[in-house]
Design a protein around this motif. Structure first.
Motif, PDB file in Angstrom:
ATOM      1  N   SER A 215       0.844  -1.199   0.000  1.00 65.50           N
ATOM      2  CA  SER A 215       0.000   0.000   0.000  1.00 65.50           C
ATOM      3  C   SER A 215       0.876   1.245   0.000  1.00 65.50           C
ATOM      4  N   ALA A 216       0.274   2.381  -0.292  1.00 66.44           N
ATOM      5  CA  ALA A 216       1.026   3.638  -0.310  1.00 66.44           C
ATOM      6  C   ALA A 216       1.679   3.891   1.041  1.00 66.44           C
ATOM      7  N   ALA A 217       0.938   3.657   2.121  1.00 60.42           N
ATOM      8  CA  ALA A 217       1.484   3.888   3.460  1.00 60.42           C
ATOM      9  C   ALA A 217       2.639   2.939   3.751  1.00 60.42           C
ATOM     10  N   GLU A 218       2.517   1.684   3.328  1.00 65.27           N
ATOM     11  CA  GLU A 218       3.584   0.708   3.559  1.00 65.27           C
ATOM     12  C   GLU A 218       4.835   1.065   2.755  1.00 65.27           C
ATOM     13  N   GLN A 219       4.646   1.533   1.522  1.00 65.91           N
ATOM     14  CA  GLN A 219       5.797   1.936   0.722  1.00 65.91           C
ATOM     15  C   GLN A 219       6.523   3.112   1.353  1.00 65.91           C
ATOM     16  N   ILE A 220       5.777   4.044   1.894  1.00 67.13           N
ATOM     17  CA  ILE A 220       6.397   5.194   2.546  1.00 67.13           C
ATOM     18  C   ILE A 220       7.187   4.740   3.770  1.00 67.13           C
ATOM     19  N   GLN A 221       6.621   3.812   4.544  1.00 67.99           N
ATOM     20  CA  GLN A 221       7.338   3.307   5.704  1.00 67.99           C
ATOM     21  C   GLN A 221       8.587   2.531   5.289  1.00 67.99           C
ATOM     22  N   PHE A 222       8.468   1.788   4.203  1.00 65.26           N
ATOM     23  CA  PHE A 222       9.619   1.057   3.671  1.00 65.26           C
ATOM     24  C   PHE A 222      10.732   2.026   3.291  1.00 65.26           C
ATOM     25  N   GLN A 224      11.082   5.072   4.507  1.00 61.24           N
ATOM     26  CA  GLN A 224      11.567   5.676   5.749  1.00 61.24           C
ATOM     27  C   GLN A 224      12.599   4.765   6.417  1.00 61.24           C
ATOM     28  N   ASP A 225      12.287   3.477   6.510  1.00 64.40           N
ATOM     29  CA  ASP A 225      13.232   2.534   7.122  1.00 64.40           C
ATOM     30  C   ASP A 225      14.548   2.490   6.350  1.00 64.40           C
ATOM     31  N   SER A 226      14.467   2.542   5.024  1.00 57.97           N
ATOM     32  CA  SER A 226      15.670   2.486   4.199  1.00 57.97           C
ATOM     33  C   SER A 226      16.523   3.727   4.391  1.00 57.97           C
ATOM     34  N   VAL A 227      15.884   4.888   4.423  1.00 57.11           N
ATOM     35  CA  VAL A 227      16.617   6.137   4.645  1.00 57.11           C
ATOM     36  C   VAL A 227      17.262   6.131   6.024  1.00 57.11           C
TER      37      VAL A 227
END
Length: 328
Positions: A215-222, A224-227
């Motif tokens: 989902s869009a929210a999950e991609q953003i969290q992914f 964020q974790d990568s950054v």
């Protein structure tokens, strides 16, 4: 994680051909680096023709046997350096005697990859991650893009998961590890130059859908974790340590690091364990089983983290009655 030049230029114009050749092959390296290959240098001529380099050349090779049939399983890594080659003599001998070479996907199969990249990896409606990301993430992201020689506009059409992938490959490249020297690419090139059949254990759609289906929210969290991982000196060093563990063939060390990585309470760590490893390992084991029955002496190369842990591909093959022996 080999598109046509036209499609590649449309996706990542300023990056040219440095970012999207192979998608989502590693599925578990550091911040889920999806190895991508650059045009130009390759290991085709060095995989076995040069004099053996001093020291250990990397990877771990296993022989699996059942009912008089055998195959080799080799741990791969999706970025590398020129001095990773030639591979060890025992690996080369297994390759030369192999009836076929099997990889997760063929890194050079551009026609199969391109439509799924367009579907899962980029915005098709003029949207941009700049419209979706919180201000703090955008600030840190922009700083990393600048560090790696990119501008926000140059990657504006990438969905967050793919943007995280590009950052991951850029972080490795900044330390001298390039995707064109990834072992998967070297094995694929060897198969082609040796006229050996190259078999894909998965499909580009299967791999891309794993992250593209978030989902869009999950991609953003992914993202964020990568950054956060790239910006954290200790975690950034851990990602590089994975390369050292592969070079040393340290299976126990890899297992310990995988347990550490997946034990963290982040979205990415849970996603690695649930979807990218536990979700894929049974299918990989099943296809290796079928391949060993149909093609004696096959050579299989799969990402190193698929070969460690309690539900690894090797463990699943043992449960199917295979004897597993470490060769190198």
């Amino acid at each position: 994680m080999n598109l046509t030049a036209a499609l590649l230029n449309n996706l990542l114009r300023p990056l040219q051909r440095c970012a999207l050749r192979r998608l989502l092959l590693p599925l578990g390296l550091g911040a889920l680096l999806a190895a991508t290959g650059a045009a130009g240098a390759s290991c085709t001529d060095t995989i076995g023709n040069a004099a053996q380099a001093a020291g250990r050349q990397g990877g771990a090779l296993f022989r699996i046997d059942r009912d008089g049939r055998s195959a080799y399983v080799f741990s791969t890594i999706h970025v590398g350096r020129a001095d990773f080659y030639p591979l060890d003599d025992r690996v080369l001998q297994a390759l030369q005697q192999a009836s076929c070479v099997a990889l997760e996907i063929d890194p050079n199969n551009t026609q199969a990859l391109a439509p799924w990249m367009a579907r899962y990896g980029v915005y098709a409606d003029g949207k941009s991650w700049q419209q979706e990301l919180p201000a703090g993430l955008q600030k840190n992201l922009n700083a990393l893009l600048e560090k790696y020689g990119m501008t926000p506009a140059s990657v504006a059409n990438l969905k967050p998961w793919l943007l995280a992938t590009v950052l991951g490959i850029s972080a490795y490249a900044s330390q001298g590890y390039q995707p064109q020297f990834g072992v998967d690419t070297a094995l694929a090139n060897f198969a082609k130059s040796s006229n050996k059949r190259l078999i894909e254990l998965e499909t580009p759609e299967q791999q891309l859908a794993l992250l593209g289906g978030l989902s869009a929210a999950e991609q953003i969290q992914f993202l964020q974790d990568s950054v956060d991982e790239i910006r954290d000196p200790l975690k950034a060093q851990r990602a590089l340590q994975l390369l050292t563990l592969w070079r040393n063939g340290d299976i126990d060390g890899l297992a310990a690091m995988l347990a550490e990585m997946t034990g963290e309470q982040t979205f990415s760590s849970r996603f690695v364990q649930r979807a990218l490893l536990d979700g894929r390992n049974p299918g990989l084991a099943d296809r290796i089983d079928k391949l060993s029955n149909a093609s004696p002496h096959a050579f299989v190369g799969i990402g190193m983290l698929h070969l460690v842990g309690p539900n690894s591909v090797l463990t699943l093959l043992q449960r199917r009655g295979y004897a597993v022996q470490r060769v190198y």
